[in-house]
Design an enzyme around this catalytic site. Structure first.
Site, PDB file in Angstrom:
ATOM      1  N   HIS A   1      -6.909 -13.518 -35.086  1.00 49.77           N
ATOM      2  CA  HIS A   1      -6.025 -12.833 -36.020  1.00 49.77           C
ATOM      3  C   HIS A   1      -6.388 -11.383 -36.266  1.00 49.77           C
ATOM      4  O   HIS A   1      -6.016 -10.787 -37.277  1.00 49.77           O
ATOM      5  CB  HIS A   1      -5.875 -13.640 -37.306  1.00 49.77           C
ATOM      6  CG  HIS A   1      -4.833 -14.702 -37.116  1.00 49.77           C
ATOM      7  ND1 HIS A   1      -4.725 -15.814 -37.880  1.00 49.77           N
ATOM      8  CD2 HIS A   1      -3.852 -14.799 -36.192  1.00 49.77           C
ATOM      9  CE1 HIS A   1      -3.717 -16.555 -37.441  1.00 49.77           C
ATOM     10  NE2 HIS A   1      -3.172 -15.962 -36.417  1.00 49.77           N
TER      11      HIS A   1
ATOM     12  N   CYS B   1      -4.623 -12.138 -30.889  1.00 52.29           N
ATOM     13  CA  CYS B   1      -3.376 -12.714 -30.364  1.00 52.29           C
ATOM     14  C   CYS B   1      -2.364 -11.584 -30.122  1.00 52.29           C
ATOM     15  O   CYS B   1      -2.223 -10.684 -30.955  1.00 52.29           O
ATOM     16  CB  CYS B   1      -2.825 -13.709 -31.380  1.00 52.29           C
ATOM     17  SG  CYS B   1      -1.203 -14.323 -30.931  1.00 52.29           S
TER      18      CYS B   1
ATOM     19  N   GLU C   1      -6.235 -10.884 -41.058  1.00 52.49           N
ATOM     20  CA  GLU C   1      -5.116 -10.231 -40.362  1.00 52.49           C
ATOM     21  C   GLU C   1      -4.541  -9.102 -41.222  1.00 52.49           C
ATOM     22  O   GLU C   1      -4.235  -8.013 -40.728  1.00 52.49           O
ATOM     23  CB  GLU C   1      -4.030 -11.269 -40.061  1.00 52.49           C
ATOM     24  CG  GLU C   1      -2.884 -10.680 -39.258  1.00 52.49           C
ATOM     25  CD  GLU C   1      -1.743 -11.669 -39.061  1.00 52.49           C
ATOM     26  OE1 GLU C   1      -1.987 -12.889 -39.019  1.00 52.49           O
ATOM     27  OE2 GLU C   1      -0.598 -11.202 -38.963  1.00 52.49           O
TER      28      GLU C   1
ATOM     29  N   THR D   1       1.513 -12.949 -39.753  1.00 53.44           N
ATOM     30  CA  THR D   1       2.193 -13.815 -38.774  1.00 53.44           C
ATOM     31  C   THR D   1       2.334 -15.276 -39.199  1.00 53.44           C
ATOM     32  O   THR D   1       3.176 -15.991 -38.668  1.00 53.44           O
ATOM     33  CB  THR D   1       1.430 -13.805 -37.432  1.00 53.44           C
ATOM     34  OG1 THR D   1       0.060 -14.086 -37.697  1.00 53.44           O
ATOM     35  CG2 THR D   1       1.567 -12.488 -36.719  1.00 53.44           C
TER      36      THR D   1
ATOM     37  N   CYS E   1       5.171 -15.318 -36.511  1.00 57.94           N
ATOM     38  CA  CYS E   1       5.232 -15.671 -35.091  1.00 57.94           C
ATOM     39  C   CYS E   1       6.071 -16.930 -34.890  1.00 57.94           C
ATOM     40  O   CYS E   1       6.175 -17.774 -35.773  1.00 57.94           O
ATOM     41  CB  CYS E   1       3.842 -15.777 -34.487  1.00 57.94           C
ATOM     42  SG  CYS E   1       3.156 -17.402 -34.507  1.00 57.94           S
TER      43      CYS E   1
HETATM   44  S1  SF4 Z   1      -0.278 -18.634 -35.155  1.00 55.14           S
HETATM   45 FE1  SF4 Z   1       0.979 -17.208 -33.948  1.00 55.14          FE
HETATM   46  S2  SF4 Z   1       0.070 -15.211 -34.351  1.00 55.14           S
HETATM   47 FE2  SF4 Z   1      -1.437 -16.727 -34.972  1.00 55.14          FE
HETATM   48  S3  SF4 Z   1      -2.720 -17.029 -33.160  1.00 55.14           S
HETATM   49 FE3  SF4 Z   1      -1.104 -18.566 -33.072  1.00 55.14          FE
HETATM   50  S4  SF4 Z   1       0.511 -17.644 -31.785  1.00 55.14           S
HETATM   51 FE4  SF4 Z   1      -0.854 -15.994 -32.477  1.00 55.14          FE
END
Ligand code: SF4
Length: 280
Positions: free
Chosen positions: A74, A96, A126, A162, A190
């Protein structure tokens, strides 16, 4: 007892990538390997790495020069990344791609003089890396009352952590409509998080009890538990099979199981096995 699994369960794409990169780093170099915080919010996975000799550093100052540092899924801010390279650290950047994209949007809004509003948890790594990206020029909100304090602006740019709740993001977006002459909304939650939340909501509608498995520090897991509770379903957020209690269930119950994006399948399977052991 009937057990129903959520359609979206287990590691998300970003966590899978992060864990694989960390495993590769382990294979390549066993000494002087550090994690900058927990790479993902799951204590069982972190224990796996620490048992293999990976050390955890709270910040870059704790990492000796010329070591290898693994960053969190994150995010690490571009500023921190620069500092790591200045310290001659070898960096395994597991940020990510979705998180990296939010950082880019935040940077764009900052450069274009938008008043930046971030829907997120103030202390979440994050969000901290987003704040670092925009030199702390952003307001973090977590509820409608937080938005009420905002005075009228010329331009507002609205983004989200996210892993936040998509339905609350819609509500907050509406609340910001009369706060600026120009409002730009970037839905940065996300896809994996949104799909998981939608599946959890569907699941909550058909079960008597819901088990949400994942780290207590995991924001996306906490969100799934909130979804269950908001539907009026008895919902328990647990990390491992050792936390489930026999008295929570009735033999006739339909039990729904979902897990956070950083929960390994083996942890979920152990919970299922324990329920089957109790109720056949
Ligand atoms: S939850 Fe979404 S933003 Fe977070 S690591 Fe997984 S794919 Fe990436």
């Amino acid at each position: 007892m009937k057990i129903i699994l959520s359609k979206k369960i287990g590691f998300c794409f970003g966590v899978k990538k992060s864990v694989n990169l960390a495993k590769n780093a382990l294979k390549a170099r066993k000494d002087n390997l550090y994690m900058l915080g927990s790479i993902i919010n799951n204590p069982q996975v972190i224990e796996y790495f620490t048992k293999k000799g990976v050390k955890i550093a709270g910040n870059l100052d704790e990492v000796p020069e010329e070591s290898t540092v693994i960053t969190r899924a994150h995010g690490i801010s571009p500023k921190m990344l620069k500092k790591a390279y200045q310290k001659k650290l070898s960096v395994v950047d597991t940020t990510c791609p979705y998180v990296r994209k939010v950082q880019k949007i935040a940077h764009y809004l900052y450069k274009k003089d938008y008043f930046i509003v971030i829907y997120g948890d103030k202390k979440h790594p994050e969000v901290l890396s987003l704040l670092d990206t925009v030199q702390n020029n952003a307001l973090v909100v977590n509820s409608i009352p937080d938005t009420e304090k905002i005075t009228k602006k010329k331009k507002i740019g609205f983004i989200s952590q996210t892993t936040k709740n998509i339905y609350d993001f819609y509500k907050l977006s509406s609340a910001l409509l009369n706060k600026a002459e120009e409002l730009r909304i970037f839905n940065t939650i996300c896809k994996s998080t949104t799909e998981r939340q939608k599946s959890a909501l569907e699941l909550a509608k058909e079960v008597d009890v819901m088990l949400v498995i994942g780290g207590k520090e995991s924001a996306n897991t906490t969100r799934l538990a909130e979804i269950g509770k908001n539907q009026g379903v008895k919902t328990y957020h647990i990390e491992t099979k050792n936390q489930i209690k026999y008295k929570w269930f009735h033999p006739e119950d339909i039990v729904g199981i979902t897990s956070g994006a950083s929960t390994p399948d083996w942890v979920t399977n152990e919970v299922i096995d324990k329920l089957k052991e109790w109720y056949g």
